[in-house]
Write a protein that holds these residues in place. Structure first.
Motif, short mmCIF file in Angstrom:
data_model
loop_
_atom_site.label_atom_id
_atom_site.label_comp_id
_atom_site.label_asym_id
_atom_site.label_seq_id
_atom_site.Cartn_x
_atom_site.Cartn_y
_atom_site.Cartn_z
N TYR A 36 -6.12 7.64 -1.12
CA TYR A 36 -5.93 9.04 -1.49
C TYR A 36 -4.88 9.13 -2.59
O TYR A 36 -3.98 8.29 -2.69
N PHE A 90 -1.83 6.86 -1.60
CA PHE A 90 -1.74 6.48 -0.21
C PHE A 90 -2.99 5.69 0.19
O PHE A 90 -4.11 6.13 -0.05
N PHE A 105 -1.78 6.03 7.82
CA PHE A 105 -1.44 6.01 6.40
C PHE A 105 -0.30 5.03 6.13
O PHE A 105 0.60 4.83 6.95
N GLY A 106 -0.34 4.45 4.92
CA GLY A 106 0.81 3.75 4.42
C GLY A 106 1.86 4.73 3.94
O GLY A 106 1.64 5.95 3.93
#
Lengths: 115, 115
Positions: A36, A90, A105-106
């Motif tokens: 994203y 992300f 998520f990272g």
């Protein structure tokens, strides 16, 4: 539990240069993987996704990503960066459980583009 | 164009106030999520819902509650706002089912400042 690591907090790239953003995940089975992008003050927009099949996936805005199972990686690439690509990126892995799906998520990589 | 709409882009509230953040989606998605985003911490899941009147705690539910009375609407409630709840809040939705899981659609975010 699944996890995602984006080892680079910030990256600076010259306009016109190539870009690679790193993403490593931990997941036992074949993962659902996503990238994203978030422009300043905005929500997240989906760039591309990988579920199965061809390990090189194409996304919007000229981005691509390659799934490498042996390295547990899903790195994002672009051959020539534009100033408008400056944003936060992300990586996420899908956690597929009965009845719902969650994304992990990272912590994100902020891309700066220099003239 | 499918959308997730968050009612406010910016909010300023006083400590101790009860705060409502509203999110509406028009995609008939079963799943809805509330995240908060803070620099260096990425996206952290507060609550999610996989059906009307159903809710599950995420990773950081303390100080928050949620309401989902209709499929399209998912509200985040800060019962008594505190300064450490100053953050960007992101709402997202997704469909249920492996074949139809294409990741999340995000709203544009609400930047909440508690003074």
């Amino acid at each position: 539990a699944q996890s995602v690591t984006q080892p680079d907090i910030h990256i600076t790239v010259s306009e016109g240069a190539s870009l690679e953003l790193r993403c490593n995940y931990s997941y036992g089975a074949t993962p659902y993987l996503f990238w994203y992008v978030q422009s300043p003050g905005q929500g997240l927009q989906l760039l591309l996704k990988y579920f199965s099949g061809d390990t090189l996936v194409q996304g919007i805005k000229g981005f691509e990503a390659e799934f490498k199972r042996s390295q547990s990686s899903f790195n994002l690439r672009k051959p020539s960066v534009h100033w408008s690509d400056a944003a936060e990126y992300f990586c996420a892995v899908g956690e597929l459980n009965t009845g719902f799906q969650k994304l992990v998520f990272g912590t994100g990589t902020r891309l700066l583009v220099s003239p | 164009d499918v959308k997730v709409t968050q009612s406010s882009r910016y909010l300023v509230k006083r400590t101790g106030e009860k705060v409502f953040l509203e999110c509406v989606q028009d995609m008939d998605h079963e799943n809805m999520f509330w995240y908060r985003q803070d620099p260096g911490l990425g996206l952290r899941l507060i609550y999610f819902s996989y059906d009307v009147k159903m809710k599950e705690k995420g990773d950081i539910p303390e100080g928050y509650s949620v309401s989902r009375e209709k499929k399209e609407r998912f509200s985040l409630i800060l019962e008594s706002a505190s300064t450490n709840q100053t953050s960007m809040y992101l709402c997202a939705s997704s469909s249920t089912g492996r074949a139809s899981f294409y990741g999340y659609t995000f709203g544009s975010g609400t930047r909440l400042t508690v003074v």
